[in-house]
Design a protein around this motif. Structure first.
Motif, PDB file in Angstrom:
ATOM      1  N   UNK A  39       0.821  -1.208   0.000  1.00 31.76           N
ATOM      2  CA  UNK A  39       0.000   0.000   0.000  1.00 31.76           C
ATOM      3  C   UNK A  39       0.856   1.261   0.000  1.00 31.76           C
ATOM      4  N   UNK A  40       2.070   1.191   0.556  1.00 32.79           N
ATOM      5  CA  UNK A  40       2.930   2.371   0.579  1.00 32.79           C
ATOM      6  C   UNK A  40       3.386   2.748  -0.830  1.00 32.79           C
ATOM      7  N   UNK A  41       3.632   1.756  -1.659  1.00 33.17           N
ATOM      8  CA  UNK A  41       3.999   2.041  -3.050  1.00 33.17           C
ATOM      9  C   UNK A  41       2.849   2.763  -3.756  1.00 33.17           C
ATOM     10  N   UNK A  42       1.619   2.323  -3.488  1.00 34.17           N
ATOM     11  CA  UNK A  42       0.451   2.953  -4.108  1.00 34.17           C
ATOM     12  C   UNK A  42       0.267   4.385  -3.607  1.00 34.17           C
ATOM     13  N   UNK A  43       0.438   4.594  -2.306  1.00 36.72           N
ATOM     14  CA  UNK A  43       0.298   5.928  -1.734  1.00 36.72           C
ATOM     15  C   UNK A  43       1.365   6.871  -2.290  1.00 36.72           C
ATOM     16  N   UNK A  44       2.603   6.403  -2.363  1.00 36.46           N
ATOM     17  CA  UNK A  44       3.679   7.244  -2.881  1.00 36.46           C
ATOM     18  C   UNK A  44       3.427   7.624  -4.337  1.00 36.46           C
ATOM     19  N   UNK A  45       2.898   6.684  -5.106  1.00 45.09           N
ATOM     20  CA  UNK A  45       2.563   6.979  -6.503  1.00 45.09           C
ATOM     21  C   UNK A  45       1.473   8.040  -6.582  1.00 45.09           C
ATOM     22  N   UNK A  46       0.464   7.912  -5.731  1.00 43.93           N
ATOM     23  CA  UNK A  46      -0.622   8.888  -5.725  1.00 43.93           C
ATOM     24  C   UNK A  46      -0.121  10.270  -5.333  1.00 43.93           C
ATOM     25  N   UNK A  47       0.724  10.336  -4.334  1.00 41.97           N
ATOM     26  CA  UNK A  47       1.268  11.624  -3.906  1.00 41.97           C
ATOM     27  C   UNK A  47       2.055  12.289  -5.029  1.00 41.97           C
ATOM     28  N   UNK A  48       2.860  11.510  -5.746  1.00 41.58           N
ATOM     29  CA  UNK A  48       3.636  12.069  -6.850  1.00 41.58           C
ATOM     30  C   UNK A  48       2.719  12.642  -7.931  1.00 41.58           C
ATOM     31  N   UNK A  49       1.529  12.052  -8.070  1.00 38.93           N
ATOM     32  CA  UNK A  49       0.575  12.500  -9.084  1.00 38.93           C
ATOM     33  C   UNK A  49      -0.264  13.685  -8.624  1.00 38.93           C
ATOM     34  N   UNK A  50      -0.071  14.140  -7.388  1.00 39.08           N
ATOM     35  CA  UNK A  50      -0.807  15.293  -6.893  1.00 39.08           C
ATOM     36  C   UNK A  50      -2.067  14.972  -6.121  1.00 39.08           C
ATOM     37  N   UNK A  51      -2.256  13.714  -5.752  1.00 37.77           N
ATOM     38  CA  UNK A  51      -3.440  13.326  -4.972  1.00 37.77           C
ATOM     39  C   UNK A  51      -3.327  13.870  -3.550  1.00 37.77           C
ATOM     40  N   UNK A  52      -4.409  14.461  -3.069  1.00 34.08           N
ATOM     41  CA  UNK A  52      -4.444  15.052  -1.725  1.00 34.08           C
ATOM     42  C   UNK A  52      -5.391  14.326  -0.775  1.00 34.08           C
ATOM     43  N   UNK A  53      -6.403  13.649  -1.342  1.00 30.57           N
ATOM     44  CA  UNK A  53      -7.392  12.950  -0.521  1.00 30.57           C
ATOM     45  C   UNK A  53      -7.401  11.471  -0.905  1.00 30.57           C
ATOM     46  N   UNK A  54      -7.283  10.611   0.114  1.00 31.27           N
ATOM     47  CA  UNK A  54      -7.101   9.182  -0.095  1.00 31.27           C
ATOM     48  C   UNK A  54      -8.301   8.448   0.507  1.00 31.27           C
ATOM     49  N   UNK A  55      -9.008   7.701  -0.320  1.00 31.38           N
ATOM     50  CA  UNK A  55     -10.229   7.019   0.112  1.00 31.38           C
ATOM     51  C   UNK A  55     -10.010   5.513   0.011  1.00 31.38           C
ATOM     52  N   UNK A  56     -10.065   4.829   1.150  1.00 28.64           N
ATOM     53  CA  UNK A  56      -9.847   3.393   1.181  1.00 28.64           C
ATOM     54  C   UNK A  56     -11.190   2.680   1.335  1.00 28.64           C
ATOM     55  N   UNK A  57     -11.460   1.755   0.420  1.00 29.24           N
ATOM     56  CA  UNK A  57     -12.653   0.921   0.531  1.00 29.24           C
ATOM     57  C   UNK A  57     -12.196  -0.401   1.143  1.00 29.24           C
ATOM     58  N   UNK A  58     -12.563  -0.615   2.393  1.00 28.86           N
ATOM     59  CA  UNK A  58     -12.033  -1.736   3.175  1.00 28.86           C
ATOM     60  C   UNK A  58     -13.138  -2.732   3.528  1.00 28.86           C
ATOM     61  N   UNK A  59     -12.775  -3.679   4.364  1.00 26.09           N
ATOM     62  CA  UNK A  59     -13.726  -4.668   4.867  1.00 26.09           C
ATOM     63  C   UNK A  59     -13.267  -5.094   6.257  1.00 26.09           C
ATOM     64  N   UNK A  94       5.220   7.639   6.624  1.00 23.27           N
ATOM     65  CA  UNK A  94       4.016   6.815   6.466  1.00 23.27           C
ATOM     66  C   UNK A  94       2.793   7.455   7.111  1.00 23.27           C
ATOM     67  N   UNK A  95       2.991   8.475   7.925  1.00 21.22           N
ATOM     68  CA  UNK A  95       1.868   9.117   8.604  1.00 21.22           C
ATOM     69  C   UNK A  95       1.042   9.930   7.617  1.00 21.22           C
ATOM     70  N   UNK A  96      -0.263   9.888   7.776  1.00 21.00           N
ATOM     71  CA  UNK A  96      -1.172  10.669   6.938  1.00 21.00           C
ATOM     72  C   UNK A  96      -1.771  11.797   7.775  1.00 21.00           C
ATOM     73  N   UNK A  97      -1.887  12.965   7.180  1.00 18.43           N
ATOM     74  CA  UNK A  97      -2.462  14.102   7.882  1.00 18.43           C
ATOM     75  C   UNK A  97      -3.919  13.828   8.244  1.00 18.43           C
ATOM     76  N   UNK A  98      -4.351  14.375   9.378  1.00 17.50           N
ATOM     77  CA  UNK A  98      -5.744  14.215   9.790  1.00 17.50           C
ATOM     78  C   UNK A  98      -6.657  14.794   8.716  1.00 17.50           C
TER      79      UNK A  98
END
Length: 297
Positions: A39-59, A94-98
């Motif tokens: 998941x860290x690889x995915x988050x880092x990729x998103x950040x590089x692309x300018x993503x600011x809001x991260x929505x996880x669909x979990x179970x 690895x910490x995400x802002x509130x």
């Protein structure tokens, strides 16, 4: 100029059955490639692309995934006191802002399309990205960054595309190409897991998408597709039928299918060989292993 893509959906509700028994207690998304979870690889990729809001669909059973992105005050304080600055920086990264991360529960496993639809209220009326963490893509520029840059010129919907052997096309969503423009192709149709010999091309959809909010309307009125699930590719195909622009993007990079054991191992070796602190020792071991196998034949 198109609206900026600042939100991304990460569908992570799957049970990871191909990695049992490990995934009985450990979510697949935090299994590690070298020393970083998928998941860290995915988050880092998103950040590089300018993503600011991260929505996880979990179970159920994904608590460890949520904890991974939380602060660890005791651990951080211990590293700080011991002067382990490099490790401290790695942990703090690895910490995400509130407020930057949100979790939505998918109560029934009804397919990728259903997982994406679960996040519709948080996306609202903006274009958004979808990232499947199982697909780890290594490249000089991240796959999603390449797509976001291209999207600013094209608009519409966009999917990452990769050429695959015809024998493997039935494992993917496959593009029916209208016009091939090199890195970009315009799409006149999409087929999810076509029967062998019926695939319209060898361009397969890989786990990166940029979509318009109209996709949610399509998903709402959509029935089950291939495998008895609500397929995201069917909702994108509906956009094509409505005359909207849909593109496939041939990304620059190497994709690893970390949803399979073989792909996960290949990625582990490839990423380790890119590390200065691991390359020499691992290369020597692999060479010795090959020599030993040949000698035994």
């Amino acid at each position: 100029m198109q609206r900026k893509v600042t939100k991304a959906i990460f569908p992570v509700a799957g049970l990871g059955t191909r990695f049992l028994p490990a995934t009985k207690s450990v979510p697949k998304e935090i299994m590690t490639l070298v020393d970083r979870p998928l998941i860290q690889y995915a988050i880092d990729e998103a950040r590089e692309a300018g993503i600011k809001e991260f929505i996880f669909v979990t179970s159920r059973g994904k608590g460890a995934l949520e904890d991974y992105f939380d602060c660890a005050p005791q651990l951080e304080q211990t590293l700080r006191e011991k002067g382990k600055t490099e490790l401290l920086e790695a942990v703090e990264a690895t910490n995400m802002e509130s407020g930057a991360i949100a979790y939505i529960r998918q109560h029934k496993a009804m397919g990728l399309g259903h997982a994406v639809a679960c996040a519709s209220r948080l996306v609202a009326d903006e274009p958004f990205a979808v990232i499947l963490p199982d697909d780890v893509i290594a490249g000089e520029t991240s796959c999603l960054k390449q797509m976001v840059d291209a999207y600013q010129e094209t608009g519409g919907c966009m999917v990452a595309a990769m050429e695959v052997p015809p024998s493997k096309a039935s494992s993917y969503g496959v593009l029916d190409v209208k016009e091939d423009m090199g890195a970009m192709v315009s799409v006149k149709g999409m087929v999810e897991k076509p029967a062998p010999g019926t695939e319209p091309s060898n361009l397969a959809v890989i786990g990166r998408y940029i979509l318009t909010p109209d996709i949610f309307t399509n998903l709402k009125g959509q029935g089950e597709g291939a495998g008895g699930e609500i397929q995201l590719t069917d909702a994108i195909a509906t956009e094509i039928a409505k005359g909207q622009n849909v593109f496939g993007y041939r990304f620059q990079g190497r994709r690893y299918d970390c949803g399979s054991k073989a792909g996960f191992l290949q990625a582990t070796v490839a990423f380790a060989l890119e590390r200065d602190d691991l390359r020499d020792e691992l290369s020597q071991y692999l060479e010795e292993l090959v020599v030993a196998r040949r000698a035994a034949e």
